[in-house]
Motif scaffolding. Structure first.
Motif: not given
Length: 390
Positions: A141-160
């Motif tokens: 709930d904290i205003p930020t001037e820029y948008s934020v994306k919280f991203i959780h990736f899968s498949g990193e260990e198989q070469g990003l």
């Protein structure tokens, strides 16, 4: 090339330190990172098992992440999945979007992967996963001037695989950029290892690949280092980006930075990457640095009166020492706490000690090993991890 890079770094360092200053609201929010939350999430991550991309455990972890964001109050419209397939394997990235007030179409991405290979991957990358979750909880709930994306990736260990799919098929579609990215802030393997000196964090910048985004990456990484010093007790070590989820973005021309543990544990990709072997206090301190830096990158509100701030659990300030402990464990409790219960459990969850209002606890009868100390008072709890070495 090395001499030129060094001179550039020094120049940008001087600029960044002049441009950045301490902001009390940022520090207050960084201090809302909860050691108990971090510890509990690292345990939960272990309990979800070996999260090989495409496995049932991998899917269960995705669902665990979605449930966390739901509990923080993020709406269904803010949560999206990015499915991808490579070979005969299918998995999903998870993206949570928080819209900015002034620049809604320019994004700060904070990211890390949740898949593992051999072991449960509590450091690689339950540590980064836990920090991203804490940042999302605190800044919801904290205003930020820029948008934020919280991203959780899968498949990193198989070469990003997951991050490459997102960078090439979501950020870009048919070679056309769909939205602008201010910076990609990646957090990977920041669990440390008990017994190591975990008082510093590597701040990673782009010094390979495309040359057009190197200078900006150095600038943002120096800002990351400055924020680490302002909002956490950690020292910083400048390092280079390497083989993690920021690389596909870098290859597309985006600016990247990141955190990686300074003293490498070498437990990654093994059965030893477990809760027993990580240092939750280190993850907690990296979390404080990350929350401070994310606010800076996204230009969060500097006024604590702008939104209703979450009051910190007073139990979070407890101190449990020495660690490792021999014979006795000292518990330092805030003065306002008059009555409390202290429980010590082994790594199987078995309660081995239970005390009321004791600040000096005899642990000489416990077997050598790792334990969890839980303090309970007035409906609140705090958890610390300790080693007994009699």
């Amino acid at each position: 090339m090395k001499k030129i890079t060094t001179l550039l770094l020094v120049s940008l360092s001087a600029y960044s330190f002049q441009a950045q200053s301490f902001i009390q609201a940022y520090k207050s929010r960084a201090d809302q990172v909860s050691q108990t939350n971090i510890t509990n999430m690292l345990q939960d991550f272990q309990n979800l098992g070996v999260k090989t991309t495409g496995s049932a455990a991998n899917t269960n972890t995705l669902n665990w992440l979605k449930a966390k964001y739901q509990s923080y109050g993020y709406t269904a419209s803010q949560v999206t999945e990015d499915p991808f397939t490579f070979g005969n394997v299918s998995s999903k990235n998870l993206i949570i979007t928080k819209t900015g007030t002034l620049y809604p179409n320019i994004y700060v991405i904070i990211c890390g992967h949740y898949d593992t290979i051999t072991g449960p991957g509590v450091s690689d990358n339950g540590s980064g996963t836990s920090i991203i979750l804490e940042a999302a909880r605190i800044l919801k709930d904290i205003p930020t001037e820029y948008s934020v994306k919280f991203i959780h990736f899968s498949g990193e260990e198989q070469g990003l695989q997951g991050s490459a799919h997102y960078a090439d098929n979501v950020v870009f579609q048919n070679n056309v950029r769909q939205f602008d990215i201010r910076v990609v802030f990646n957090i990977d393997q920041v669990g440390g290892k008990l017994g190591n000196t975990n008082n510093a964090i590597k701040c990673e910048s782009d010094q390979s690949g495309l040359s057009s985004n190197n200078a900006q990456s150095l600038s943002f990484t120096q800002q990351l280092a400055t924020c680490t010093g302002l909002y956490s007790p950690l020292q910083t070590v400048m390092s280079n980006a390497y083989s993690s989820d920021y690389i596909p973005f870098e290859q597309n021309g985006d600016v990247i930075t990141g955190f990686y543990e300074n003293v490498r544990s070498y437990n990654e990709h093994t059965v030893n990457d477990t809760f027993t072997n990580v240092d939750p206090a280190y993850v907690y301190n990296v979390g404080k640095a990350a929350v401070g830096a994310l606010q800076h990158f996204a230009t969060a509100s500097t006024s604590q009166l702008a939104t209703e701030e979450v009051k910190q659990n007073v139990l979070e300030s407890i101190k449990v020492y020495p660690n490792p402990a021999k014979d006795y464990l000292q518990v330092e409790v805030p003065k306002e706490i008059k009555n409390f219960r202290l429980e010590i459990s082994d790594m199987n969850g078995r309660l081995v000690l239970n005390r009321e209002n004791e600040t000096k606890v005899n642990v000489s009868g416990l077997l050598n090993g790792t334990y969890l100390v839980t303090l309970r008072s007035d409906g609140k709890t705090a958890v610390r991890k300790v080693i007994v070495a009699n």
